[in-house]
Motif scaffolding. Structure first.
Motif, PDB file in Angstrom:
ATOM      1  N   GLU A 197       0.780  -1.240  -0.044  1.00 40.73           N
ATOM      2  CA  GLU A 197      -0.202  -0.114   0.168  1.00 40.73           C
ATOM      3  C   GLU A 197       0.977   1.300  -0.071  1.00 40.73           C
ATOM      4  N   ASP A 216      -3.355  -2.491  -4.804  1.00 39.70           N
ATOM      5  CA  ASP A 216      -3.778  -1.853  -3.340  1.00 39.70           C
ATOM      6  C   ASP A 216      -2.801  -0.657  -3.079  1.00 39.70           C
ATOM      7  N   LYS A 218      -1.516   2.871  -2.388  1.00 40.11           N
ATOM      8  CA  LYS A 218      -2.016   4.016  -1.959  1.00 40.11           C
ATOM      9  C   LYS A 218      -1.139   5.338  -1.926  1.00 40.11           C
ATOM     10  N   ASN A 236      -6.014   3.187  -6.788  1.00 45.81           N
ATOM     11  CA  ASN A 236      -6.180   3.410  -5.502  1.00 45.81           C
ATOM     12  C   ASN A 236      -5.144   4.554  -4.868  1.00 45.81           C
ATOM     13  N   SER A 266      -6.240   7.333 -10.941  1.00 45.17           N
ATOM     14  CA  SER A 266      -6.743   7.192  -9.738  1.00 45.17           C
ATOM     15  C   SER A 266      -7.799   8.169  -9.448  1.00 45.17           C
ATOM     16  N   LYS A 268      -9.006   8.680  -6.504  1.00 42.59           N
ATOM     17  CA  LYS A 268      -8.657   9.039  -5.096  1.00 42.59           C
ATOM     18  C   LYS A 268      -7.476   9.886  -4.974  1.00 42.59           C
TER      19      LYS A 268
END
Length: 465
Positions: A197, A216, A218, A236, A266, A268
């Motif tokens: 992540e 995953d 981030k 993500n 993304s 996000k």
């Protein structure tokens, strides 16, 4: 019997130490975990019950503060340093969930391999190693047998080829500073981390191509020298920072565009930092065509604005972030461009930009034009903080001050904070300028200082790197 229990309760209330001692063990462990290791060890003198509590702490932090307080002037003596770590480790009871080690500048290489071997059977979930020794530390192969490892942070180490083991399957955070990889080792390492992540690579060696395929992922920070960077799945990503010292082989403009478009995929992504050689090549070869709809924070580092195309690309990059709230940008110029040819689209509106910080090197016409753009196109701008990246002559500072007063301001409440020695910008007596200068720095040094402090605290919240 009832009288004895009442007597015990009364004694416990009268003696605060007994109240703490009677707490459940998990509560006591939580209290001890909040203490520095040295202070936790001092609890052993309280009573027989507390004697062994600290040696079962699941979190061991041997940081610089610990060694400075324990060893003092002997902090650089290898056998003193190694003796303390070994004694605590080999007397420890129970699992060690987090292990942090700071290695100072010692005369001889410490036996880190032995400690890693011991920890391989201790259930470590988080391992941090900060090496300040004069040579990089060779990592033991036992590190790859940390089956439950979730977070790994290394500084100034050497990664050898990974053994044929199923390792790092649970790793979610990988942070590497000044780590040297043997050929092909980095790719092998990344492929063994399916749950990753967070990935941070700063000034690492032995990596030619950064190919990241982590669904995953981030948080991504890449800072160094590489042939190429590819993020295959970025759906993500929340924060991303790409700062390159240089490209060992100049990437084709399509590869740069592909990277930007991959990041933009993304929904996000909220924070983005672009800087160094990467930023200049990107602005030279292609403009950013992709919209970053959700991006709130943008940082552009060390942008060279020596021609009209570079200036237009920088403005275009900001324009492509319609939800932008915080902007940090540092620019440098080696010459003044013709102010008549420098322009921006006055119809552009940065509807959400509230805080901006601009670092300038010469107070040139190009840099001032960028400041003018931000003031004229940001109707809700609250703070525009300026800083000098280099020493600027007094004449340039005076010219900059005069220009700032004249710039049109879309936001009636904007406050312009200038660095010393330009402490404040006096408001003009004319009506046309009174509105535009109403947001200037305060009239006193004290108010200017407090405003600057508040600006710094707000800026620190959105800088990616």
């Amino acid at each position: 019997m009832a009288r004895e229990e009442k007597s015990k309760r009364q004694k416990s209330l009268d003696d605060p130490a007994d109240v703490i001692s009677d707490l459940p063990r998990n509560v006591i462990d939580s209290i001890v975990e909040c203490l520095p290791l040295r202070d936790a060890a001092r609890l052993s003198v309280l009573s027989r019950k507390w004697r062994d509590i600290w040696i079962s702490m699941p979190y061991l932090t041997f940081n610089a503060y610990f060694f400075a307080s324990v060893l003092q002037e002997k902090i650089h003596v290898t056998h003193e340093f190694s003796g303390i770590v070994s004694k605590i480790l080999f007397h420890h009871k129970g699992p060690i969930l987090k292990f942090s080690l700071y290695v100072p500048r010692l005369g001889l290489r410490p036996d880190v391999v032995q400690w890693i071997s011991f920890l391989s059977t201790s259930g470590v979930k988080e391992f941090n190693l900060e090496n300040q020794y004069k040579m990089p530390l060779q990592l033991s192969s036992d590190l790859f047998s940390f089956v439950g490892l979730e977070k790994l942070k290394l500084h100034f180490c050497v990664f050898s080829p990974l053994p044929n083991l199923t390792c790092f399957k649970r790793l979610v955070s990988l942070v590497l500073y000044y780590v040297k990889f043997r050929e092909g080792t980095f790719e092998d390492l990344i492929n063994r981390c399916p749950l990753l992540e967070e990935l941070t690579l700063v000034k690492c060696l032995g990596i030619e191509h950064v190919n990241v395929n982590a669904p995953d992922l981030k948080h991504l920070i890449v800072d160094g020298t590489f042939r190429s960077i590819c993020v295959k799945i970025a759906g993500n990503l929340v924060t991303a920072g790409i700062v390159l010292d240089k490209l060992t082989k100049i990437c084709h403009k399509t590869s740069l565009r592909d990277l930007i478009e991959s990041l933009a995929k993304s929904n996000k992504l909220e924070k983005l930092c672009l800087g160094g050689h990467f930023c200049n090549v990107l602005f030279n070869d292609c403009s950013i065509a992709t919209m970053f709809d959700k991006l709130r924070c943008l940082e552009l580092q060390s942008i060279c604005l020596d021609n009209l195309d570079l200036f237009s690309s920088a403005v275009h990059a900001v324009e492509k972030c319609p939800s932008l709230q915080y902007l940090v940008i540092s620019v440098n110029t080696s010459s003044n461009l013709d102010i008549q040819v420098l322009d921006y689209n006055p119809d552009i509106t940065l509807h959400h930009l509230r805080h901006a910080r601009v670092g300038i090197s010469r107070a040139s016409s190009t840099e001032l034009k960028l400041i003018e753009f931000l003031l004229a196109c940001s109707p809700v701008l609250e703070v525009l903080s300026l800083s000098f990246l280099k020493h600027i002559k007094g004449s340039s500072q005076s010219r900059m001050s005069n220009q700032l007063i004249r710039f049109r301001r879309a936001s009636p409440k904007v406050e312009v904070i200038c660095p010393d020695p330009i402490i404040s910008i006096e408001s003009s007596d004319s009506g046309s300028n009174s509105d535009s200068s109403s947001g200037s720095s305060g009239s006193s040094d004290a108010s200017s200082s407090s405003d600057s402090d508040s600006s710094e605290s707000s800026d620190s919240d959105y800088i990616v790197l």
